[in-house]
Design an enzyme around this catalytic site. Structure first.
Site, short mmCIF file in Angstrom:
data_model
loop_
_atom_site.label_atom_id
_atom_site.label_comp_id
_atom_site.label_asym_id
_atom_site.label_seq_id
_atom_site.Cartn_x
_atom_site.Cartn_y
_atom_site.Cartn_z
N LYS A 174 0.85 -1.21 0.00
CA LYS A 174 0.00 0.00 0.00
C LYS A 174 0.87 1.24 0.00
O LYS A 174 2.03 1.22 0.41
CB LYS A 174 -0.94 0.02 1.20
CG LYS A 174 -0.28 0.02 2.60
CD LYS A 174 0.16 1.37 3.12
CE LYS A 174 0.85 1.26 4.47
NZ LYS A 174 1.67 2.40 4.86
N ASP A 182 -2.55 -1.55 10.14
CA ASP A 182 -2.63 -1.57 8.67
C ASP A 182 -3.12 -2.91 8.12
O ASP A 182 -3.33 -3.04 6.91
CB ASP A 182 -1.24 -1.29 8.05
CG ASP A 182 -0.80 0.15 8.24
OD1 ASP A 182 -1.61 0.99 8.68
OD2 ASP A 182 0.37 0.43 7.93
O1 C5P Z 1 -0.58 -1.09 14.73
P1 C5P Z 1 0.86 -1.33 14.49
O2 C5P Z 1 1.39 -2.48 15.29
O3 C5P Z 1 1.24 -1.43 13.07
O4 C5P Z 1 1.59 -0.05 15.04
C1 C5P Z 1 2.99 -0.01 15.22
C2 C5P Z 1 3.35 1.20 16.04
O5 C5P Z 1 3.12 2.40 15.28
C3 C5P Z 1 2.52 1.40 17.30
O6 C5P Z 1 3.08 0.69 18.37
C4 C5P Z 1 2.61 2.89 17.53
O7 C5P Z 1 3.86 3.25 18.07
C5 C5P Z 1 2.59 3.42 16.10
N1 C5P Z 1 1.24 3.79 15.64
C6 C5P Z 1 0.62 4.91 16.18
N2 C5P Z 1 -0.62 5.26 15.75
C7 C5P Z 1 -1.26 4.53 14.81
C8 C5P Z 1 -0.65 3.39 14.24
C9 C5P Z 1 0.61 3.04 14.68
O8 C5P Z 1 1.19 5.60 17.03
N3 C5P Z 1 -2.47 4.91 14.41
#
Ligand code: C5P
Length: 316
Positions: free
Chosen positions: A16, A143
């Protein structure tokens, strides 16, 4: 000699680019509220799951050596979560044929999670409703639901609550892959630091993230020039602060004729929107020649979400 054939399912999952990534304030749970306009692009990982005696994982392809092969891999976690919900053992071998840049801001890890989930669901004959698969995807990462859905979608909340969007035409992209990855949490931390230092306070209100009506209209009408004028990534200053060399990549692609350039998600991959496949090929060549990136890939969009592309029954 007879050979026992194991049941197997193969799933293809796209990368993406975020055509708009509007980031709000950090929430008490550490995540940030987003208005995240995802567009799936035609670079794919393939995830193949095969009946096995235990949960194992292998990876081949571009940068396969950077992919973790333990239970931290989202593909392994997807198999475990789905199996746990149904009270079964996740005895499956997962093979990832990797083509999406690793730790590049293109949701490669999320793609593998969504791919393994869909593949295991088919392998185990569970026929889970879409809503259940999406719940598991959201548990795996912000994501991951979009990797399952593909096309284009607006993600709100931390990016996991999706509204599918209409796309009225094909958009042609070039992706410049940088040396090394960037950690998504580190980029969000840098976003918080830059926001606080710009406002002079850590508690200043941050604007609520909203999707741009002009950008949604450009997607709906398939108008690349209008889309180029509205591309926006609030994480870009943070990614550039951590990797200042990316500015030269962005400039090289723009000078070569891209309509617009931006950092893809949390980076360090940079994305260039072009007006035709021919221009995309020229921009890719110029980016490679500029010496400002490791490799350059062309890809059309939108692309379909996770799709089963092959299945073999046991003993067949
Ligand atoms: O959801 P995911 O595990 O991909 O997110 C990885 C990191 O990215 C989270 O731990 C956070 O630090 C950051 N993040 C965030 N806000 C979001 C998505 C991700 O702060 N909406």
């Amino acid at each position: 000699m007879s050979v026992t054939r194991r049941a197997q399912v193969r799933v293809r999952v796209p990368a993406k680019v975020n055509v708009q990534l509007a980031v709000g304030a950090a929430r008490p749970d550490g995540f940030h509220d987003l208005a995240n306009v995802f567009l799936a692009v035609g670079l794919y990982d393939e995830v193949t799951v095969t009946d096995a005696d235990a949960l194992t994982i292998t990876c081949a392809g571009r940068d396969a050596d950077q992919v973790p092969l333990d239970r931290t891999n989202l593909a392994a976690r997807a198999a475990e979560l789905l199996a746990a919900r149904h009270g079964i053992d996740p005895r499956v071998h997962i093979h990832i044929a990797k083509d999406i840049p690793v730790a590049g801001g293109m949701a490669g890890g999320s793609a593998d999670g969504a791919g393994a989930l869909l593949a295991c669901d088919a392998l185990w004959g569970l026929g889970s409703p879409r809503s259940e698969l999406l719940d598991i995807c959201a548990e795996l990462g912000s994501d991951v639901p979009f990797s399952l859905v593909g096309g284009a979608a607006l993600g709100t909340g931390r990016g996991e609550r999706l509204t599918e969007l209409e796309v009225g035409g094909e958009f042609h992209w070039v992706f410049a892959v940088a040396d090394g990855g960037l950690s998504t949490p580190a980029v969000y931390r840098e976003f918080d630091r830059l926001t606080a230092s710009a406002s002079g306070s850590t508690s200043a209100p941050v604007a609520e993230p909203v999707a741009s009506p002009a950008l949604l209209e450009a997607l709906r009408t398939g108008d690349a020039t209008a889309l180029a004028a509205t591309l926006a990534n609030d994480l870009q200053p943070a990614a550039l602060s951590l990797r200042p060399g990316l500015s030269a990549t962005l400039a090289a692609g723009t000078a070569a004729g891209a309509l617009a350039a931006l950092v893809s998600g949390s980076g360090p991959t940079t994305a260039f929107l072009t007006k035709s496949p021919e221009t995309a090929a020229e921009v890719a060549e110029a980016l490679l020649a500029s010496g400002t990136c490791r490799t350059a890939r062309v890809a059309p969009s939108p692309a379909a979400g996770a799709t089963v592309v092959g299945a073999t029954a046991a003993g067949a």
